[in-house]
Design a protein around this motif. Sequence first.
Motif, PDB file in Angstrom:
ATOM      1  N   LEU A   1       2.736   5.232   1.800  1.00 49.93           N
ATOM      2  CA  LEU A   1       4.075   4.651   1.716  1.00 49.93           C
ATOM      3  C   LEU A   1       4.650   4.358   3.093  1.00 49.93           C
ATOM      4  CD1 LEU A   1       5.626   6.757  -1.190  1.00 49.93           C
ATOM      5  CD2 LEU A   1       4.744   4.422  -1.283  1.00 49.93           C
ATOM      6  N   ARG A   2       4.413   5.266   4.042  1.00 46.95           N
ATOM      7  CA  ARG A   2       4.878   5.026   5.412  1.00 46.95           C
ATOM      8  C   ARG A   2       4.213   3.800   6.020  1.00 46.95           C
ATOM      9  NH1 ARG A   2       3.797  10.390   6.428  1.00 46.95           N
ATOM     10  NH2 ARG A   2       5.600  11.666   6.070  1.00 46.95           N
ATOM     11  N   SER A   3       2.899   3.655   5.792  1.00 44.79           N
ATOM     12  CA  SER A   3       2.181   2.523   6.394  1.00 44.79           C
ATOM     13  C   SER A   3       2.608   1.197   5.765  1.00 44.79           C
ATOM     14  CB  SER A   3       0.672   2.712   6.265  1.00 44.79           C
ATOM     15  OG  SER A   3       0.252   2.600   4.915  1.00 44.79           O
ATOM     16  N   LEU A   4       2.945   1.205   4.467  1.00 46.51           N
ATOM     17  CA  LEU A   4       3.402  -0.021   3.809  1.00 46.51           C
ATOM     18  C   LEU A   4       4.834  -0.350   4.206  1.00 46.51           C
ATOM     19  CD1 LEU A   4       1.955   0.520   0.234  1.00 46.51           C
ATOM     20  CD2 LEU A   4       1.089  -1.002   2.019  1.00 46.51           C
ATOM     21  N   GLY A   5       5.660   0.673   4.337  1.00 47.15           N
ATOM     22  CA  GLY A   5       7.047   0.484   4.765  1.00 47.15           C
ATOM     23  C   GLY A   5       7.936  -0.109   3.688  1.00 47.15           C
ATOM     24  N   LEU A   6       9.214  -0.181   3.998  1.00 44.20           N
ATOM     25  CA  LEU A   6      10.210  -0.729   3.095  1.00 44.20           C
ATOM     26  C   LEU A   6       9.861  -2.176   2.764  1.00 44.20           C
ATOM     27  CD1 LEU A   6      12.880  -0.047   1.701  1.00 44.20           C
ATOM     28  CD2 LEU A   6      14.043  -0.969   3.689  1.00 44.20           C
ATOM     29  N   GLY A   7       9.805  -2.504   1.495  1.00 49.81           N
ATOM     30  CA  GLY A   7       9.442  -3.853   1.065  1.00 49.81           C
ATOM     31  C   GLY A   7       7.944  -4.057   0.913  1.00 49.81           C
ATOM     32  N   GLY A   8       7.161  -3.037   1.262  1.00 42.07           N
ATOM     33  CA  GLY A   8       5.711  -3.127   1.126  1.00 42.07           C
ATOM     34  C   GLY A   8       5.293  -3.209  -0.332  1.00 42.07           C
ATOM     35  N   THR A   9       4.123  -3.754  -0.574  1.00 42.05           N
ATOM     36  CA  THR A   9       3.648  -3.915  -1.953  1.00 42.05           C
ATOM     37  C   THR A   9       2.295  -3.251  -2.140  1.00 42.05           C
ATOM     38  OG1 THR A   9       2.706  -6.066  -1.387  1.00 42.05           O
ATOM     39  CG2 THR A   9       4.896  -6.070  -2.378  1.00 42.05           C
ATOM     40  N   PHE A  10       2.066  -2.821  -3.376  1.00 40.62           N
ATOM     41  CA  PHE A  10       0.778  -2.275  -3.773  1.00 40.62           C
ATOM     42  C   PHE A  10       0.623  -2.499  -5.271  1.00 40.62           C
ATOM     43  CE2 PHE A  10       3.885   1.130  -3.851  1.00 40.62           C
ATOM     44  CZ  PHE A  10       3.673   1.755  -5.068  1.00 40.62           C
ATOM     45  N   ILE A  11      -0.568  -2.293  -5.777  1.00 40.40           N
ATOM     46  CA  ILE A  11      -0.828  -2.427  -7.207  1.00 40.40           C
ATOM     47  C   ILE A  11      -0.668  -1.060  -7.854  1.00 40.40           C
ATOM     48  CG2 ILE A  11      -2.531  -3.015  -8.982  1.00 40.40           C
ATOM     49  CD1 ILE A  11      -1.635  -5.405  -7.326  1.00 40.40           C
ATOM     50  N   MET A  12       0.130  -0.985  -8.913  1.00 41.17           N
ATOM     51  CA  MET A  12       0.319   0.253  -9.666  1.00 41.17           C
ATOM     52  C   MET A  12      -0.403   0.104 -10.999  1.00 41.17           C
ATOM     53  SD  MET A  12       1.876   3.287  -9.825  1.00 41.17           S
ATOM     54  CE  MET A  12       3.392   3.352  -8.907  1.00 41.17           C
ATOM     55  N   THR A  13      -1.295   1.009 -11.284  1.00 38.11           N
ATOM     56  CA  THR A  13      -2.023   0.995 -12.548  1.00 38.11           C
ATOM     57  C   THR A  13      -2.145   2.419 -13.055  1.00 38.11           C
ATOM     58  OG1 THR A  13      -4.006   0.137 -13.657  1.00 38.11           O
ATOM     59  CG2 THR A  13      -4.320   1.136 -11.490  1.00 38.11           C
TER      60      THR A  13
ATOM     61  N   VAL B   1       2.173  -5.585  -9.513  1.00 34.43           N
ATOM     62  CA  VAL B   1       2.484  -5.476  -8.096  1.00 34.43           C
ATOM     63  C   VAL B   1       3.800  -4.725  -7.975  1.00 34.43           C
ATOM     64  CG1 VAL B   1       3.006  -6.732  -5.980  1.00 34.43           C
ATOM     65  CG2 VAL B   1       1.268  -7.620  -7.551  1.00 34.43           C
ATOM     66  N   ALA B   2       3.777  -3.628  -7.241  1.00 32.08           N
ATOM     67  CA  ALA B   2       4.977  -2.803  -7.046  1.00 32.08           C
ATOM     68  C   ALA B   2       5.481  -2.993  -5.626  1.00 32.08           C
ATOM     69  CB  ALA B   2       4.651  -1.336  -7.298  1.00 32.08           C
ATOM     70  N   ARG B   3       6.795  -3.078  -5.482  1.00 35.12           N
ATOM     71  CA  ARG B   3       7.423  -3.231  -4.164  1.00 35.12           C
ATOM     72  C   ARG B   3       8.243  -1.981  -3.877  1.00 35.12           C
ATOM     73  NH1 ARG B   3       7.949  -7.423  -1.227  1.00 35.12           N
ATOM     74  NH2 ARG B   3       7.590  -8.839  -2.964  1.00 35.12           N
ATOM     75  N   ILE B   4       8.105  -1.464  -2.686  1.00 32.32           N
ATOM     76  CA  ILE B   4       8.845  -0.271  -2.282  1.00 32.32           C
ATOM     77  C   ILE B   4      10.269  -0.678  -1.939  1.00 32.32           C
ATOM     78  CG2 ILE B   4       8.986   1.636  -0.655  1.00 32.32           C
ATOM     79  CD1 ILE B   4       5.942   1.303  -0.284  1.00 32.32           C
ATOM     80  N   GLU B   5      11.231  -0.137  -2.681  1.00 36.44           N
ATOM     81  CA  GLU B   5      12.641  -0.456  -2.465  1.00 36.44           C
ATOM     82  C   GLU B   5      13.341   0.566  -1.601  1.00 36.44           C
ATOM     83  OE1 GLU B   5      14.560  -0.770  -6.222  1.00 36.44           O
ATOM     84  OE2 GLU B   5      14.064  -2.887  -6.407  1.00 36.44           O
TER      85      GLU B   5
END
Length: 85
Positions: free
Chosen positions: A35-47, A62-66
């Motif tokens: 989460l730190r490396s992706l940062g605010l607004g970063g995206t990843f796939i949630m399954t 696709v999930a975006r960190i809010e």
Amino acid sequence: QGPAIIELPVVCFDALLPNQRLTGSTTDSTFCNLLRSLGLGGTFIMTSLNNRQRKIRRFGVVARIELVDVDGDDDDNNEIRYSPT
């Protein structure tokens, strides 16, 4: 021009539907680092996991960190709260 290829990290945690919000917290150091490396607004796939086949599901969202709140003074005691959408 061919199709675009996008590479995103995959998190096998829980199934999400489009526009669904999930709020959680973790002290898992690997997930906190992601989460730190992706940062605010970063995206990843949630399954999620298909328990019957014991495999990760092939479809996700696709999930975006809010929001990321970090508590703690040292790296061993950090807690990160996240709200992917």
